[in-house]
Design a protein around this motif. Structure first.
Motif, PDB file in Angstrom:
ATOM      1  N   GLN A 285      39.624  40.084  48.410  1.00  0.00           N
ATOM      2  CA  GLN A 285      39.222  41.491  48.271  1.00  0.00           C
ATOM      3  C   GLN A 285      40.370  42.281  47.639  1.00  0.00           C
ATOM      4  N   TRP A 286      40.806  43.372  48.275  1.00  0.00           N
ATOM      5  CA  TRP A 286      41.913  44.158  47.716  1.00  0.00           C
ATOM      6  C   TRP A 286      43.176  44.007  48.568  1.00  0.00           C
ATOM      7  N   GLY A 287      43.396  42.838  49.124  1.00  0.00           N
ATOM      8  CA  GLY A 287      44.593  42.607  49.930  1.00  0.00           C
ATOM      9  C   GLY A 287      44.379  42.891  51.400  1.00  0.00           C
TER      10      GLY A 287
ATOM     11  N   GLY B 110      52.583  42.513  52.754  1.00  0.00           N
ATOM     12  CA  GLY B 110      52.938  42.631  54.170  1.00  0.00           C
ATOM     13  C   GLY B 110      51.996  41.728  54.930  1.00  0.00           C
ATOM     14  N   HIS B 111      52.489  40.607  55.411  1.00  0.00           N
ATOM     15  CA  HIS B 111      51.645  39.632  56.103  1.00  0.00           C
ATOM     16  C   HIS B 111      52.013  39.601  57.582  1.00  0.00           C
ATOM     17  N   THR B 112      51.012  39.824  58.422  1.00  0.00           N
ATOM     18  CA  THR B 112      51.279  39.928  59.851  1.00  0.00           C
ATOM     19  C   THR B 112      50.849  38.665  60.581  1.00  0.00           C
TER      20      THR B 112
ATOM     21  N   GLY C 281      49.034  54.404  42.999  1.00  0.00           N
ATOM     22  CA  GLY C 281      49.222  54.316  44.450  1.00  0.00           C
ATOM     23  C   GLY C 281      49.989  53.058  44.802  1.00  0.00           C
ATOM     24  N   THR C 282      51.031  52.759  44.012  1.00  0.00           N
ATOM     25  CA  THR C 282      51.803  51.533  44.252  1.00  0.00           C
ATOM     26  C   THR C 282      52.568  51.638  45.577  1.00  0.00           C
ATOM     27  N   THR C 283      53.158  50.515  45.951  1.00  0.00           N
ATOM     28  CA  THR C 283      53.937  50.493  47.194  1.00  0.00           C
ATOM     29  C   THR C 283      55.357  51.046  46.987  1.00  0.00           C
TER      30      THR C 283
ATOM     31  N   GLY D 236      48.772  33.011  49.072  1.00  0.00           N
ATOM     32  CA  GLY D 236      48.634  34.112  48.138  1.00  0.00           C
ATOM     33  C   GLY D 236      49.066  35.432  48.758  1.00  0.00           C
ATOM     34  N   ALA D 237      49.435  36.354  47.882  1.00  0.00           N
ATOM     35  CA  ALA D 237      49.682  37.729  48.325  1.00  0.00           C
ATOM     36  C   ALA D 237      48.694  38.624  47.575  1.00  0.00           C
ATOM     37  N   GLN D 238      48.506  39.835  48.056  1.00  0.00           N
ATOM     38  CA  GLN D 238      47.501  40.777  47.511  1.00  0.00           C
ATOM     39  C   GLN D 238      46.116  40.109  47.522  1.00  0.00           C
TER      40      GLN D 238
ATOM     41  N   VAL E 131      45.704  47.793  39.934  1.00  0.00           N
ATOM     42  CA  VAL E 131      45.979  46.420  40.349  1.00  0.00           C
ATOM     43  C   VAL E 131      47.475  46.281  40.577  1.00  0.00           C
ATOM     44  N   THR E 132      47.886  45.119  41.033  1.00  0.00           N
ATOM     45  CA  THR E 132      49.310  44.830  41.078  1.00  0.00           C
ATOM     46  C   THR E 132      49.674  44.109  39.775  1.00  0.00           C
ATOM     47  N   SER E 133      50.912  43.633  39.648  1.00  0.00           N
ATOM     48  CA  SER E 133      51.354  43.150  38.327  1.00  0.00           C
ATOM     49  C   SER E 133      51.469  41.635  38.249  1.00  0.00           C
TER      50      SER E 133
ATOM     51  N   ARG F  90      40.988  48.887  51.249  1.00  0.00           N
ATOM     52  CA  ARG F  90      41.801  48.997  50.038  1.00  0.00           C
ATOM     53  C   ARG F  90      42.887  50.047  50.287  1.00  0.00           C
ATOM     54  N   VAL F  91      44.105  49.801  49.790  1.00  0.00           N
ATOM     55  CA  VAL F  91      45.162  50.826  49.847  1.00  0.00           C
ATOM     56  C   VAL F  91      45.469  51.245  48.424  1.00  0.00           C
ATOM     57  N   GLY F  92      45.763  52.512  48.218  1.00  0.00           N
ATOM     58  CA  GLY F  92      46.059  52.977  46.867  1.00  0.00           C
ATOM     59  C   GLY F  92      44.788  53.403  46.158  1.00  0.00           C
TER      60      GLY F  92
HETATM   61  P1  IMO Z   1      49.162  41.925  50.897  1.00  0.00           P
HETATM   62  O1  IMO Z   1      49.819  40.650  50.389  1.00  0.00           O
HETATM   63  C1  IMO Z   1      47.124  45.641  49.882  1.00  0.00           C
HETATM   64  C2  IMO Z   1      48.293  47.557  46.117  1.00  0.00           C
HETATM   65  C3  IMO Z   1      48.975  48.899  46.210  1.00  0.00           C
HETATM   66  C4  IMO Z   1      48.489  49.519  44.915  1.00  0.00           C
HETATM   67  C5  IMO Z   1      48.486  48.351  43.946  1.00  0.00           C
HETATM   68  C6  IMO Z   1      49.735  48.247  43.077  1.00  0.00           C
HETATM   69  O2  IMO Z   1      49.742  42.426  52.160  1.00  0.00           O
HETATM   70  O3  IMO Z   1      47.688  41.774  50.895  1.00  0.00           O
HETATM   71  P2  IMO Z   1      52.232  47.480  43.595  1.00  0.00           P
HETATM   72  O4  IMO Z   1      53.254  48.026  44.539  1.00  0.00           O
HETATM   73  O5  IMO Z   1      51.892  46.062  43.809  1.00  0.00           O
HETATM   74  O6  IMO Z   1      52.563  47.759  42.147  1.00  0.00           O
HETATM   75  O7  IMO Z   1      50.891  48.349  43.884  1.00  0.00           O
HETATM   76  O8  IMO Z   1      48.386  47.181  44.747  1.00  0.00           O
HETATM   77  N1  IMO Z   1      48.947  46.470  46.901  1.00  0.00           N
HETATM   78  C7  IMO Z   1      48.448  45.989  48.040  1.00  0.00           C
HETATM   79  N2  IMO Z   1      47.371  46.368  48.776  1.00  0.00           N
HETATM   80  N3  IMO Z   1      47.875  44.572  50.269  1.00  0.00           N
HETATM   81  C8  IMO Z   1      48.930  44.163  49.534  1.00  0.00           C
HETATM   82  O9  IMO Z   1      49.593  43.038  49.799  1.00  0.00           O
HETATM   83  C9  IMO Z   1      49.290  44.910  48.391  1.00  0.00           C
HETATM   84  N4  IMO Z   1      50.269  44.808  47.474  1.00  0.00           N
HETATM   85  C10 IMO Z   1      50.046  45.753  46.570  1.00  0.00           C
HETATM   86  O10 IMO Z   1      48.548  49.608  47.340  1.00  0.00           O
HETATM   87  O11 IMO Z   1      47.154  49.952  45.059  1.00  0.00           O
END
Ligand code: IMO
Ligand code: GDP
Ligand code: MG
Length: 442
Positions: A10-12, A40-42, A126-128, A221-223, A237-239, A271-273
């Motif tokens: 999904q979106w992380g 951030g993995h808990t 809305g990056t971190t 995986g992350a994100q 998205v992330t990069s 979703r965050v951001g």
């Molecule tokens: P985990 O691994 C949820 C989101 C940010 C922002 C977008 C770009 O814990 O699932 P960035 O800082 O990567 O350039 O931000 O990606 N984002 C995440 N959202 N879980 C994450 O990681 C995320 N890592 C980045 O909120 O929308």
């Protein structure tokens, strides 16, 4: 079945950390292959919460080798803080290895990430604010600094001098901010090198050797898939390449080495951001999911946007990642709702989309089409088998399987390691009963 990928669908924040931790009990090695400390993995173990940002979620097992591979971007300050926190909690970090080819997040990346977001104003991603985008941009521009440069401080300094001139020009002239000081950065990174230098190796050899020896390697995986730089909801998205295919590039293994792909999906969506989120509920139900699921970012503490399960994006993730099965997490959060909605398609003007629409503006503007299922009231958090779940809960999972056309292998009903239902018996044997190890192939 030695190469197993755990990927966000999904979106992380789907719960990749907790699923990786669970599978790591049967693994020899856990590898992070992309992202940085934006992740951030808990993992919750006997009530103790471990928040991992860079270190793989296998670190809680003393015999599991943990690898930060070449595709990760590393902020050494965060890494050292994480190492210290783990050691303070009695967790050994001696089995950590860091790729010599991983790029470093530098202080100017963080300044430029924040400044870039500020410049975008209402259109911000809305990056971190962890400097992830600028660090990957430098990697692609071939002006990045890698962990191996920390092993030769003369080279490190030469590269830093060169790049800092350019970064400071942008910081001062474009963003009208204070320039960064070369000596301050150099001295900090010199100290970091003293601490992390001993972990730095070429991890691609290490990973491939483990696979040759038929050891079990988990790729964490992350994100999530919808945050993938190519296949996600760009530009929100992330990069990095968050999908299962990212493992090959990010860890240095060939595609034939990946035997099983497990997609992690929350029983609802968050979703965050910024960016499109068709099933978002800006309503009481959204608030309910946020509070009951404690949907606040592990990395930034930001409240997560919440909504119903979306089978359109899950079908897309199943395709992009070639998912073999799905691990559904946080099903316990849905207990107590009278009815639960699942998005089966999107409506846009007079079109109905069952696949992810080809244009971003359609994803922004479409209306979800819902199927409503009966909820359940019972507390399911201590249940251990699928057949013990209330009939309505079973129906919900069965419907997800039908819509996504991928079997659900695991269901988590609480954050603790033990709060898991392994649904598929065959999979249970494959994943949790160690097969005979073959000897080294020469
Ligand atoms: P985990 O691994 C949820 C989101 C940010 C922002 C977008 C770009 O814990 O699932 P960035 O800082 O990567 O350039 O931000 O990606 N984002 C995440 N959202 N879980 C994450 O990681 C995320 N890592 C980045 O909120 O929308
Ligand atoms: P990740 O980034 O994909 O590893 O996920 P996060 O750790 O950022 O977010 C998932 C959150 O849900 C964490 O706080 C977990 O402890 C928690 N969690 C994971 N699985 C479950 C579950 O089955 N039930 C509940 N209630 N919480 C869970
Ligand atoms: Mg997370």
């Amino acid at each position: 079945m030695p190469g197993i990928v755990v990927v966000g669908t999904q979106w992380g924040d789907e719960g990749k950390g907790r699923i990786t931790d669970l599978l790591a009990s049967q693994a020899d090695m856990v590898v992070r292959y992309q992202g940085g400390d934006n992740a951030g993995h808990t993992v919750v173990l006997d009530g103790v919460k471990f928040k991992l940002h860079l270190i793989p979620s296998g670190i809680l097992y003393p015999n599991v080798m943990c690898v930060i591979a070449n595709g990760v971007v590393i902020n050494p300050e965060v890494l050292i803080e994480e190492l210290t926190n783990l050691e303070n909690k009695g967790v050994s970090t001696k089995n950590l290895r860091i790729s010599c080819n991983a790029h470093l997040v530098m202080p100017y990346h963080i300044v430029l990430d924040k400044a870039g977001e500020y410049r975008l104003g209402k259109s911000k991603i809305g990056t971190t604010h962890k400097g992830i985008g600028p660090a990957y941009a430098d990697k692609a521009a071939r002006s990045g600094i890698r962990t191996q440069d920390l092993l030769d401080l003369k080279i490190f300094r030469t590269k830093l001098e060169e790049i800092l001139k350019f970064k400071n020009a942008v910081i001062e002239k474009v963003y009208e901010l204070e320039p960064l000081d070369l000596e301050v950065i150099f001295n900090k990174y010199k100290d970091y090198a003293d601490i992390i230098g001993k972990y730095i190796v070429d991890t691609s050899f290490l990973i491939n050797k483990s696979l040759d020896e038929n050891k079990r390697v988990l790729f964490e995986g992350a994100q999530g898939t919808l945050l993938d730089i190519d296949h996600g909801t760009y530009p929100y998205v992330t990069s990095s390449s968050t999908i299962s295919g990212g493992v090959c590039v990010g860890a240095g293994v060939g595609p034939g080495r990946l035997d099983e792909v497990i997609g992690v999906a929350k029983a609802y969506t968050t979703r965050v951001g910024s960016g499109p989120f068709p099933t978002e509920e800006v309503s009481k139900i959204g608030d309910y999911l946020r509070e009951k699921g404690f949907e606040y970012g592990t990395t930034t503490g930001r409240p997560r946007r919440c909504g119903w399960f979306d089978s359109v994006i899950l079908r897309y993730s199943a395709m992009i990642n070639s998912l073999d099965s799905i691990a559904i997490t946080k099903l316990d959060v849905l207990s107590g709702l009278d009815s639960i909605k699942i998005c089966v398609g999107y409506k846009y003007k007079d079109h109905v989309f069952y696949d992810l629409p080809p244009h971003q503006s359609i994803i922004h503007k479409c209306e979800p089409i819902y199927q409503e299922l009966k909820g359940w009231n019972r507390d399911i958090s201590s249940l251990k088998s699928f057949k013990d779940l209330p009939e309505e809960t079973q129906n919900y999972i069965n419907r997800i399987e039908e819509l996504v056309k991928v079997p659900v292998s695991m269901i988590s009903v609480g954050a603790e390691r033990s709060q898991i239902i392994i649904k598929d018996e065959a999979l249970k044997q494959r994943l949790f009963e160690r097969h005979m190890r073959s000897t080294l192939i020469v």
